[in-house]
Design a protein around this motif. Sequence first.
Motif, PDB file in Angstrom:
ATOM      1  N   GLY A  59       0.917  -0.875  -0.546  1.00 35.05           N
ATOM      2  CA  GLY A  59       0.114  -0.076   0.154  1.00 35.05           C
ATOM      3  C   GLY A  59       0.763   1.315   0.113  1.00 35.05           C
ATOM      4  O   GLY A  59       0.304   2.283  -0.005  1.00 35.05           O
ATOM      5  N   ALA A 126      -2.566   3.407  -1.952  1.00 37.32           N
ATOM      6  CA  ALA A 126      -3.881   1.882  -1.700  1.00 37.32           C
ATOM      7  C   ALA A 126      -4.327   2.207  -0.638  1.00 37.32           C
ATOM      8  O   ALA A 126      -4.441   1.295   0.290  1.00 37.32           O
ATOM      9  CB  ALA A 126      -3.151   1.401  -1.976  1.00 37.32           C
ATOM     10  N   PRO A 127      -5.152   3.554  -0.423  1.00 39.96           N
ATOM     11  CA  PRO A 127      -5.946   3.280   0.546  1.00 39.96           C
ATOM     12  C   PRO A 127      -7.039   2.242   1.260  1.00 39.96           C
ATOM     13  O   PRO A 127      -7.190   2.072   2.387  1.00 39.96           O
ATOM     14  CB  PRO A 127      -7.148   4.481   0.609  1.00 39.96           C
ATOM     15  N   GLU A 128      -7.156   1.651  -0.623  1.00 31.15           N
ATOM     16  CA  GLU A 128      -8.471   0.651   0.779  1.00 31.15           C
ATOM     17  C   GLU A 128      -7.890  -0.524   1.651  1.00 31.15           C
ATOM     18  O   GLU A 128      -7.815  -1.289   1.880  1.00 31.15           O
ATOM     19  CB  GLU A 128      -8.312   0.401  -0.704  1.00 31.15           C
ATOM     20  N   GLU A 129      -5.975  -0.619   1.085  1.00 26.88           N
ATOM     21  CA  GLU A 129      -5.348  -1.824   1.708  1.00 26.88           C
ATOM     22  C   GLU A 129      -4.926  -1.282   2.782  1.00 26.88           C
ATOM     23  O   GLU A 129      -4.995  -0.190   2.914  1.00 26.88           O
ATOM     24  CB  GLU A 129      -4.713  -2.553   0.786  1.00 26.88           C
ATOM     25  N   THR A 131      -2.330  -1.681   5.266  1.00 26.69           N
ATOM     26  CA  THR A 131      -0.151  -2.240   5.091  1.00 26.69           C
ATOM     27  C   THR A 131       0.218  -1.986   5.787  1.00 26.69           C
ATOM     28  O   THR A 131       0.266  -1.249   6.410  1.00 26.69           O
ATOM     29  CB  THR A 131      -0.081  -1.683   3.419  1.00 26.69           C
ATOM     30  N   GLN A 156      -3.648   3.354   5.296  1.00 28.54           N
ATOM     31  CA  GLN A 156      -3.925   2.333   6.178  1.00 28.54           C
ATOM     32  C   GLN A 156      -2.866   2.023   6.552  1.00 28.54           C
ATOM     33  O   GLN A 156      -2.358   0.797   6.102  1.00 28.54           O
ATOM     34  CB  GLN A 156      -5.645   1.540   6.296  1.00 28.54           C
ATOM     35  N   THR A 182      -7.292  12.229   5.633  1.00 28.43           N
ATOM     36  CA  THR A 182      -7.722  10.873   5.311  1.00 28.43           C
ATOM     37  C   THR A 182      -7.326   9.444   6.020  1.00 28.43           C
ATOM     38  O   THR A 182      -7.751   8.342   6.496  1.00 28.43           O
ATOM     39  CB  THR A 182      -8.385   9.771   4.003  1.00 28.43           C
TER      40      THR A 182
END
Lengths: 388, 256
Positions: A59, A126-129, A131, A156, A182
């Motif tokens: 990420g 890759a903020p959706e994962e 890491t 994250q 975020t």
Amino acid sequence: MPEVTLPGDLRTQSHLHPAGSFDLADHPVPTGREEVWRFTPLRRVEAILNATAITDGTGLQVTVGAAPDLIGPPLQAGQAPRGTALTPSDRVAALAHAAARHPLYIRIPEGRAVADPVRIDLHGIAPEELTAYHLVIAAGAHSAATVVLHHTGAAQCLGNVEAVVGDGAKLSVVTLQDWDATAVHLGQHEAKVGRDAEYRHIAVSLGGDLIRLQNNVSYAGVGGSAELFGVYFVDGGQHIEHRIFVDHNNPKGKSLVDYRGALQGKGARSVWIGDVLIRPEAEGIETYESNKNLVLTDGCRADAVPNLEIETGEIVGAGHSASTGRFDDEQLFYLRSRGIDEAEARRLVVRGFFAQLVGRIGLADVEDALMTTIDRELAAATPERTHA
Amino acid sequence: MTTTEKGLVISDLHVDVETEAGPKSILKGVNLAIRPGEIHAIMGPNGSGKSTMAYSLAGHPKYTITSGSVTLDGTELTTLSVDQRAKAGLFLAMQYPVEVPGVSVANFLRTAKTAIDGQAPNLRTWVKQVNAALGRLDLDDEFSSRSVNEGFSGGEKKRNEIVQLELLNPKYAILDETDSGLDIDALRIVSEGVNRYAAQGDRGVLLITHYTRILRYIQPDFVHVFVDGHVVEEGGRELADELEENGYEKYVKALV
């Protein structure tokens, strides 16, 4: 009272510092009642604490700026120096340890003074994962170096940073949390400071939605020094938490902790926990820890909890202080009586509040870069001139 | 009220201070006019309201002007904010200059100069000007890298006020007990700074003091005796000599 033998020199009997462990099973999902979790909004990190899928750094886009010979091969779990300084204190650090299978490894050869800071840029892509990364810094005996971690982008992120500071070495670690609004960033930094070594850790937390860093120091020999500085600027809705634990487990060491923060906007929340343990063997040590918060608007909350546990009285000194306050009207009046308008006067006071701390870092490049960052933050955060 | 009348003109000024027991009247109708080129000394016993007058003219939030007016070259000051009053040309050298940790004297002076002039000073000539002003007050160049008033001795604080007076060069300067706490050398250095400022000929000085010794160095054109929140007697410098001889006793007694 029966004698208790605790395995591993990092273990302490304090309720504030549950024994560290690499085993995730030793770190159950917190309920929020635990001492080490009671200040963190668990609702916002629930998914992370229960995570089953954490990527190994994918990420983040990582760029390392360092001479090639300073970059070591990835270290497997259990491969020294990995794991020689850092033992996960909490579930987050244990999760990061398990997930980050290819740590970054910076090694400063014995006796080498590295003039330019080693720069590690970690950019969230890759903020959706969820890491994780792990950085190992091994500063050889009598070496001198500065390592700067710069976190940007959206992520994250769980990050562990461990530093093994060799005898007589001087190591500065600067960690700049300059994330997008975020981002969520949790992790543990831990150093083992060698005989007569000087370790500096400078945490600067500006961006992100939630930041929670556990920052631990212990000593591998006599006469080591640790200076832990922190600067944070908390905006509305942000949660920024710095937890410090200095374990004086050797004689004649020094520790100085100074964290300063400014808060503004509804729901801005900072937490500072400063724990210092002075063990019976830590004779002749000296420690002072301080946290100061400047509350710029209504609706902010700053928690500051200094703890000193003293198991020997044979020390040079131990103290702590914490304060949370608003602008000093007399300072503002003085500046304004010289024609400086209110917004500018406030900016000057806040800038000075941070500059006092930054000026003690002693690394001109780092100081300049930090003040530039703080100026940018102040320019963005405080209202422009309201009248001519 | 806007007129073209030159001077710092105080008319029937009444000021309250906020206390826990409610507002308390401190200034009870002050009338005073300082014209360009004049040096006025205000002398009075402790607690007579001298400092209250200084702070309320500068706009300190602790004091409330309940009636009266203050004009600076015709501009009404009492409705202006603290910084607007400074921009209009008023300067207050404080009795207790405030520490501003982490803000260097250099940064502070440059920010103030920029605010007063409405534009940043030319960097190269400005640094020279600052160092020259520091030198005239017997302060070395390194002084400008220190935090404003932090760790300064009493004398350094007062000299720093006069450095600001010289560099900002306001139209009217109020000096609030600038002489207090100074040794004889510092008193001379500070007085010379005030005299240089006044020697421009078109500036007004209001010198607030409890003691007459600063008047050996700074020659006032007018002396006012201030008791119980207003001026009770006015004269030339001979009035200061008489105060030195007899003190404030007869004025204070007259109140009872």
